[in-house]
Design an enzyme around this catalytic site. Structure first.
Site, PDB file in Angstrom:
ATOM      1  N   ALA A   6     132.154 -17.563 102.961  1.00 15.71           N
ATOM      2  CA  ALA A   6     131.595 -17.469 104.311  1.00 15.71           C
ATOM      3  C   ALA A   6     130.451 -18.454 104.566  1.00 15.71           C
ATOM      4  CB  ALA A   6     131.111 -16.046 104.580  1.00 15.71           C
ATOM      5  N   LYS A   7     130.087 -19.258 103.567  1.00 14.54           N
ATOM      6  CA  LYS A   7     129.034 -20.264 103.769  1.00 14.54           C
ATOM      7  C   LYS A   7     129.554 -21.384 104.675  1.00 14.54           C
ATOM      8  CE  LYS A   7     126.119 -18.309 100.896  1.00 14.54           C
ATOM      9  NZ  LYS A   7     125.224 -17.277 101.437  1.00 14.54           N
ATOM     10  N   PRO A   8     128.658 -22.181 105.242  1.00 18.34           N
ATOM     11  CA  PRO A   8     129.116 -23.294 106.081  1.00 18.34           C
ATOM     12  C   PRO A   8     130.126 -24.202 105.380  1.00 18.34           C
ATOM     13  CG  PRO A   8     126.779 -22.946 106.425  1.00 18.34           C
ATOM     14  CD  PRO A   8     127.186 -22.032 105.304  1.00 18.34           C
ATOM     15  N   LEU A   9     129.899 -24.497 104.085  1.00 16.86           N
ATOM     16  CA  LEU A   9     130.909 -25.161 103.264  1.00 16.86           C
ATOM     17  C   LEU A   9     131.323 -24.158 102.205  1.00 16.86           C
ATOM     18  CD1 LEU A   9     132.472 -27.800 102.611  1.00 16.86           C
ATOM     19  CD2 LEU A   9     130.670 -28.327 100.964  1.00 16.86           C
ATOM     20  N   PHE A  63     130.175 -19.878  98.497  1.00 17.75           N
ATOM     21  CA  PHE A  63     130.819 -18.601  98.812  1.00 17.75           C
ATOM     22  C   PHE A  63     131.659 -18.790 100.074  1.00 17.75           C
ATOM     23  CE2 PHE A  63     130.664 -14.356 100.837  1.00 17.75           C
ATOM     24  CZ  PHE A  63     131.154 -13.579  99.800  1.00 17.75           C
TER      25      PHE A  63
END
Length: 364
Positions: A185-188, A183
């Protein structure tokens, strides 16, 4: 000063030329789903995690579903998990007619309390689904030992921890299955929805590979009931660009978290990362009293915050049929009333961190 919570625009600008090139390459190829880009990204996922069996899919939610479906989970089965998580964790269990069995969390890490799992096991238990919340894995050795004792699978919900390390092993390579989310906004994160599911053996991998294309093993030949769960090539290409420098992003997130921890006063409960593991800091989450008041005061200063998560799963209306009530999981309930996530991304500058923490310390 106005602070950006996730700074997705900065992420785009940092790799603008590469993103635009690979995007045009995909569009010009006119091959949009399950092509060379997805295959290359899956190979790089394997190299990054150390897990041979990596499969791109359409979301973190679908990654969880694919793992459960590969196990043959059905009505009457029970899956042990945490009530302090995003709804997708328990939702996927319920979608297959199985029953989520909740176990309270450790107040220091917000992850499932491994010492409470064994007492929740019944003859119907088929798996344990721990969540690596906020970027840090739970006590996986203890969880895996319990699973081995009772012949259960372990499905790591690693939607927030991709790249984290537990005793030398990467998230998504510590249990029977690993499931993560890309998603934005996830870190990746990609530029839409995306995810990946990891397996420890070839049989499960091949089954999930078919299941993500409606159970199809070759065109119009279906061996399983499956789903439309494919990762598209555009997202795979974008993720591959970001994966190449992801270790640096993790280091920058860790530096931001360290600065926060050094500068925030002890009036807030700061996050704890255990010595034998790392966090990728999907969120930097503190606990404060009078949270609504603190959030409002920070917003007036241009500082956004978020609550992950305000209502534990056992108190959500959609899970009322399970029969849980207020007081069943007191640690989760307490944390849900106090947690507050501060802006977290690799691009936060020291002046911004100073501004956030100075205002926070004044308020709390």
């Amino acid at each position: 000063m106005k602070i950006d919570f996730a700074n997705l625009g900065r992420a785009y600008e940092e790799h603008r030329e590469e993103f635009e090139k690979v995007s045009l390459d995909v569009m010009r190829s006119a091959r949009y789903i399950l092509g060379a880009e997805t295959e290359r990204f899956e190979q790089n996922l394997s190299s990054f995690t150390g897990n041979k069996y990596a499969l791109g899919c359409s979301s973190g939610t679908d990654a969880l579903l694919l793992a459960l479906m590969a196990m043959g989970i059905r009505a009457g089965d029970e899956i042990i998990t945490t009530p302090f998580t995003f709804i997708a964790t328990a939702e996927t269990i319920a979608c297959l007619g199985a029953k989520p069995i909740f176990v309270d969390i450790d107040e220091d890490t917000y992850n499932i309390d491994a010492s409470k799992i064994e007492q929740a096991i019944t003859k119907n238990t088929k798996a344990i689904m721990p969540v690596s919340l906020y970027g840090q894995m739970p006590d996986m050795d203890e969880i895996n030992a319990i699973a081995e004792k009772y012949d259960l699978a372990v499905i790591e919900d690693a939607a927030q921890s991709f790249g984290a390390i537990y005793k030398g092993k990467k998230s998504c390579n510590v249990s029977t299955f690993g499931c993560t989310s890309f998603f934005p906004a996830k870190p990746l994160g990609c530029f839409g929805d995306g995810g990946a599911v990891f397996a420890t053996n070839e049989e499960d991998y091949e089954k999930m590979k078919a299941m993500r294309v409606h159970g199809q093993v070759k065109r119009y030949t279906h061996h399983y009931i499956g789903m439309g769960g494919r990762l598209d090539n555009l997202q795979a290409a974008i993720l591959d660009v970001k994966l190449a420098t992801y270790e640096n992003d993790i280091s920058r997130r860790q530096a931001v978290a360290e600065s926060y921890s050094n500068k925030i006063s002890d009036n807030a409960a700061k996050p704890l990362v255990k010595d034998d593991r790392t966090s990728v800091w999907a969120q930097y989450t503190i606990r404060v009293k009078e949270r609504d008041k603190v959030q409002k005061a920070l917003m007036q200063k241009g500082i956004p915050t978020a609550v992950h998560y305000p209502i534990p799963m056992h108190l959500q209306k959609c899970f009322s049929y399970l029969g849980y009530t207020l007081g069943d999981f007191p640690v989760s309930e307490k944390c849900a009333q106090e947690v507050m996530s501060l802006p977290m991304n690799p691009y936060l500058e020291e002046a911004e961190i100073d501004y956030i923490t100075t205002n926070l310390n004044t308020i709390i």
